[in-house]
Design an enzyme around this catalytic site. Structure first.
Site, short mmCIF file in Angstrom:
data_model
loop_
_atom_site.label_atom_id
_atom_site.label_comp_id
_atom_site.label_asym_id
_atom_site.label_seq_id
_atom_site.Cartn_x
_atom_site.Cartn_y
_atom_site.Cartn_z
N LYS A 1 29.36 11.28 -3.46
CA LYS A 1 30.44 10.46 -2.90
C LYS A 1 30.17 9.00 -3.25
O LYS A 1 29.35 8.34 -2.63
CB LYS A 1 30.55 10.61 -1.39
CG LYS A 1 31.89 10.05 -0.90
CD LYS A 1 31.87 9.43 0.45
CE LYS A 1 31.29 8.07 0.51
NZ LYS A 1 32.05 7.01 -0.19
N GLU B 1 17.51 4.48 0.21
CA GLU B 1 17.24 3.24 -0.54
C GLU B 1 18.13 2.17 0.07
O GLU B 1 19.34 2.19 -0.11
CB GLU B 1 17.58 3.44 -2.03
CG GLU B 1 16.84 4.58 -2.70
CD GLU B 1 15.36 4.27 -2.92
OE1 GLU B 1 14.96 3.10 -2.83
OE2 GLU B 1 14.60 5.23 -3.17
N CYS C 1 20.21 -5.09 -4.71
CA CYS C 1 19.28 -4.88 -3.59
C CYS C 1 17.93 -5.54 -3.85
O CYS C 1 17.27 -5.97 -2.93
CB CYS C 1 19.11 -3.39 -3.35
SG CYS C 1 18.60 -2.49 -4.82
N GLU D 1 20.01 -10.23 5.21
CA GLU D 1 20.37 -10.07 3.80
C GLU D 1 21.77 -10.65 3.58
O GLU D 1 22.70 -10.29 4.29
CB GLU D 1 20.37 -8.58 3.44
CG GLU D 1 20.68 -8.30 1.99
CD GLU D 1 20.82 -6.80 1.69
OE1 GLU D 1 21.47 -6.10 2.49
OE2 GLU D 1 20.31 -6.35 0.67
P1 NAD Z 1 27.18 0.67 2.82
O1 NAD Z 1 26.05 1.24 3.59
O2 NAD Z 1 28.29 0.04 3.56
O3 NAD Z 1 27.87 1.78 1.88
C1 NAD Z 1 27.15 2.58 0.98
C2 NAD Z 1 27.80 3.95 0.91
O4 NAD Z 1 27.77 4.55 2.19
C3 NAD Z 1 29.27 3.95 0.48
O5 NAD Z 1 29.52 5.07 -0.35
C4 NAD Z 1 30.01 4.12 1.79
O6 NAD Z 1 31.27 4.75 1.65
C5 NAD Z 1 29.06 5.03 2.54
N1 NAD Z 1 29.18 4.96 4.00
C6 NAD Z 1 29.59 3.94 4.78
N2 NAD Z 1 29.56 4.30 6.10
C7 NAD Z 1 29.10 5.57 6.14
C8 NAD Z 1 28.83 6.49 7.19
N3 NAD Z 1 29.03 6.16 8.46
N4 NAD Z 1 28.38 7.71 6.87
C9 NAD Z 1 28.16 8.05 5.58
N5 NAD Z 1 28.40 7.23 4.55
C10 NAD Z 1 28.86 6.00 4.81
O7 NAD Z 1 26.50 -0.34 1.80
P2 NAD Z 1 27.23 -1.41 0.88
O8 NAD Z 1 27.50 -2.61 1.69
O9 NAD Z 1 28.34 -0.79 0.15
O10 NAD Z 1 26.06 -1.69 -0.18
C11 NAD Z 1 25.28 -2.80 -0.11
C12 NAD Z 1 23.95 -2.48 0.55
O11 NAD Z 1 23.26 -1.51 -0.22
C13 NAD Z 1 23.01 -3.68 0.61
O12 NAD Z 1 22.37 -3.71 1.85
C14 NAD Z 1 22.02 -3.39 -0.51
O13 NAD Z 1 20.78 -4.04 -0.34
C15 NAD Z 1 21.92 -1.92 -0.44
N6 NAD Z 1 21.44 -1.37 -1.73
C16 NAD Z 1 20.19 -0.85 -1.79
C17 NAD Z 1 19.69 -0.38 -3.00
C18 NAD Z 1 18.28 0.16 -3.10
O14 NAD Z 1 17.96 0.75 -4.13
N7 NAD Z 1 17.42 -0.02 -2.12
C19 NAD Z 1 20.50 -0.41 -4.13
C20 NAD Z 1 21.77 -0.95 -4.02
C21 NAD Z 1 22.24 -1.41 -2.82
#
Ligand code: NAD
Length: 524
Positions: free
Chosen positions: A187, A260, A294, A392
Site C-alpha cells: 500500500k 523504519e 528520513c 522532526e
Molecule cells: P505517515 O506515517 O503519515 O504515512 C506513511 C504511510 O502510512 C502512508 O502509506 C500512509 O497512508 C500510511 N498510514 C497513515 N496512517 C496509517 C494508519 N493509521 N494505519 C496504517 N497506515 C497508515 O508518514 P509520512 O508523513 O507520509 O512520511 C514521512 C515520515 O516517514 C517521516 O517521519 C520520515 O522520517 C519517515 N520516513 C522514514 C524512513 C526510514 O527509512 N526510517 C524513510 C522515509 C520516511
C-alpha cells in the site's frame, strides 16, 4: 499555474497504470481520490480507492500465487531481479517523470531512487540465494546430532510506504521479501500510487508471476487494519506516530513488524574537517528532496574554531541554490509535497524566529514558484524552547550549533528521542570511526552525509530509539522475511533418557559426555 507534462506521461500510460491496482474484477465503480501534482497544485487524475473486499481478494490471490513461487529454487526467483534491475535503468526517464510528477522533487533527487533500486536489485539477486540456503550448525553431540537451519518464507508480507521516496521505499524492501519466497501486498502513500504501479509493471515485465505482487491504493487510515489482519508480517516506513499504531496492531496479531521511522539527524564538523567538502555535504544532507528525507541532516554542529568560516561559505552556497519546478535536470531543489508539509515547515520556522532564532538564509515560502515551494533555510540561535529543536521538521531547514569539545558534540547529538542517521566530518578517519561509535544512530557516515551507509546495502540500516525497529538491507533485511526452522537429525543413540533403561548408567554417560564437550574448543 499550469504544467506541461513530458510526452511520456500520456493518458494511455495513466490508464494502464490504474488497471494494475488490485481491484476485484466484479467490483462496482470504486470511489476515487484526486491526485494532485505538487509543482502546480493541479489535479493529474482520479485514483480508485480500494475497499475492504479488494484487500481480501488481493490477499487470496497473493496466497495462491505464493504456493508455486515458494516452490521454485531461490536462484530462479533471484534471477528475475537482474532483469528488473535492467528495466529500472532502461525506463528511468519515465520513472523520473512519475516520481517528479507525484512528489515535486528535483530530477537529480529522483534519480537517487533509480540508483538505489538498481543497487538493491543487483545485490539481493546475487547474494540472497546463498543467504537463504540451509546452514549447518553445531549439533547437540558431535557425530550423533546433525543440526541444520532452513529459511522458509513467512507467506504474505504487507508493505505500507510513504510518499517521500515512492520508488525506493515501495520496492527495495519488497525485493528481499519476494526472493525469500513470499507474496506481497503493497500500500503506497495516496500521494504516490503511480510510481509504485509503474514499478509493479516493470516487475511483471521482468517475469514475476501474476498475483504475487498486489498494489492496494487508498488511505492508510482505512486500509492499514485490514492489511495487517491478513498478512504474516508487516514492513512499515513512515512517521513514528503511525509506526506506533502499526506496532500495536502487529502485537495484537503476534506477527513480526519491521518499522523504519523518523529522524532528527545530526552532522558533526570537527575542527580538522575539510571545510569545502563539509560545506557541500551539509547542503546535500539538509536540502536533498527539500529535506523530506528520513536520513537528512536537521542539526548541524560545527566546532567553534571553524564556525565563522563554515557559516559564511555555507550560507552563500545555500542562497545560490536553484529552486525550480520542472522536469529538466537544472534544479538543485524542488517543491515540498503538499500543503500539510508546507504548513509544518512554516510553523517550525515561525516559532523559532518568534522565540529569538535568526534565519541566515531562506525562511520564506515561494508561492511564485509553485504552491508548496519553500526556500532552503539556515537557522542560528535555536534553543530547546523552540519546536524545531527536537521535533522532526521534514523540510528544507537546518539549525546551526557551535561546540567546543568532541564530548560536548556527541552528548548534544545524542540528546534526541530519535537515532536514525548521523554524519561526522574529520580528516582523521580513525578519529571519525571512534566518534561514530559513540553516536546513538543506526547509521553513521564519516565524511559523507548519508549515502555511504545507505548505499552499502550489504550492511544493515535502521533506527535506534524511536527511529525504528528491525533493519533493512544485508542479511538482516532478507532473513526477517523468513522463519528460522531448525531440523536436527539424531543418529545411533537418543539424546533423551528412554523409559525403563538404566537411569544411573544414562546419568554417568551423559555427565561424561558433557564434561568431554567442556574441553572441546568452541563448545564452551
Ligand atoms: P505517515 O506515517 O503519515 O504515512 C506513511 C504511510 O502510512 C502512508 O502509506 C500512509 O497512508 C500510511 N498510514 C497513515 N496512517 C496509517 C494508519 N493509521 N494505519 C496504517 N497506515 C497508515 O508518514 P509520512 O508523513 O507520509 O512520511 C514521512 C515520515 O516517514 C517521516 O517521519 C520520515 O522520517 C519517515 N520516513 C522514514 C524512513 C526510514 O527509512 N526510517 C524513510 C522515509 C520516511
Amino acid at each position: 499555474m499550469s504544467m506541461t507534462l513530458p510526452e511520456r506521461l500520456d493518458a494511455k500510460l495513466f490508464s494502464d497504470l490504474l488497471a494494475r491496482i488490485a481491484l476485484r474484477p466484479d467490483a462496482a465503480s470504486p470511489e476515487t481520490a484526486p491526485l494532485i501534482a505538487p509543482f502546480t497544485g493541479e489535479k493529474i487524475i482520479d485514483v480508485p480507492t480500494c475497499a475492504l473486499a479488494d484487500v481480501t481478494h488481493a490477499a487470496e490471490e497473493a496466497h495462491l500465487a505464493q504456493k508455486a513461487w515458494r516452490a521454485l529454487p531461490a536462484k530462479r526467483r533471484a534471477k528475475l531481479f537482474l532483469r528488473f534491475h535492467d528495466l529500472v535503468l532502461d525506463r528511468q526517464e519515465t520513472l523520473l517523470d512519475l516520481i517528479q510528477l507525484e512528489t515535486g522533487k528535483a530530477r537529480r533527487h529522483a534519480f537517487e531512487e533509480v540508483l538505489d533500486t538498481a543497487i538493491c536489485s543487483r545485490y539481493y539477486a546475487h547474494a540472497a540465494p546463498r543467504m537463504l540456503a540451509s546452514e549447518s550448525r553445531q549439533g547437540a553431540f558431535p557425530v550423533l546430532t546433525k543440526a541444520s537451519v532452513l529459511h522458509p518464507p513467512l507467506g504474505l508480507v504487507g508493505f505500507i510506504t510513504p510518499w517521500n521516496y515512492p520508488l525506493s521505499l515501495a520496492i527495495t524492501d519488497a525485493i528481499p521479501a519476494l526472493i525469500a519466497g513470499n507474496a506481497v501486498l503493497l500500500k503506497p502513500d495516496q500521494q504516490t500510487p503511480l510510481t509504485a504501479l509503474f514499478a509493479a509493471r516493470l516487475l511483471d515485465e521482468a517475469g514475476l508471476p501474476p498475483g504475487l505482487f498486489q498494489v492496494l491504493t487508498g488511505p492508510g487510515r482505512t486500509l492499514g487494519e485490514p492489511i495487517l489482519d491478513r498478512v504474516d508480517a508487516i514492513s512499515f516506513t513512515g512517521s513514528t506516530a503511525t509506526g506506533r499504531i502499526i506496532a500495536r496492531q502487529a502485537g495484537e496479531r503476534l506477527i513480526g513488524a519491521s518499522l523504519e521511522l523518523g529522524g532528527k539527524n545530526a552532522m558533526l564538523v570537527c575542527e580538522d574537517a575539510d571545510l569545502d567538502r563539509a560545506v557541500r555535504a551539509a547542503i546535500v544532507g539538509a536540502f536533498t528532496n527539500s529535506g523530506q528525507l528520513c536520513i537528512s541532516i536537521e542539526r548541524l554542529f560545527v566546532h567553534r574554531a571553524l564556525a565563522d568560516a563554515f557559516i559564511e561559505r555555507f550560507v552563500n552556497q545555500v542562497r545560490a541554490l536553484r529552486i525550480d519546478a520542472g522536469f529538466g535536470d537544472e534544479a538543485d531543489m524542488g517543491s515540498l509535497v503538499n500543503a500539510a508539509q508546507l504548513a509544518k515547515v512554516e510553523r517550525h520556522v515561525r516559532d523559532a524566529l518568534a522565540k529569538g532564532a535568526q534565519a541566515l538564509a531562506g525562511g520564506r515560502a515561494r508561492p511564485d514558484l509553485g504552491p508548496y515551494f519553500y526556500e532552503p533555510t539556515v537557522l542560528d540561535g535555536v534553543t530547546d524552547a523552540m519546536e524545531i529543536f527536537s521535533e522532526e521538521t521534514f523540510g528544507p531547514v537546518v539549525s546551526l550549533y557551535r561546540f567546543d569539545s568532541e564530548a560536548e558534540a556527541v552528548e548534544r547529538a545524542n540528546a534526541s528521542a530519535y537515532g536514525l542517521n548521523a554524519s561526522v566530518w574529520t580528516r582523521d578517519t580513525k578519529r571519525g570511526f571512534e566518534l561514530a561509535r559513540r553516536i546513538e544512530a543506526g547509521t553513521v557516515n564519516v565524511n559523507e552525509p548519508y549515502a555511504a551507509a545507505w548505499a552499502s546495502v550489504d550492511a544493515p540500516m535502521g533506527g535506534f530509539k524511536t527511529s525504528g525497529l528491525g533493519r533493512r538491507h544485508g542479511r538482516e533485511g532478507l532473513l526477517k522475511y523468513t522463519q528460522a526452522q531448525t531440523v536436527a537429525v539424531q543418529r545411533f543413540m537418543p539424546v533423551s533418557q528412554t523409559p525403563g533403561g538404566d537411569g544411573a548408567a544414562y546419568r554417568k554417560r551423559m555427565t561424561d559426555a558433557v564434561r568431554a564437550l567442556r574441553r572441546l574448543p568452541g563448545v564452551d
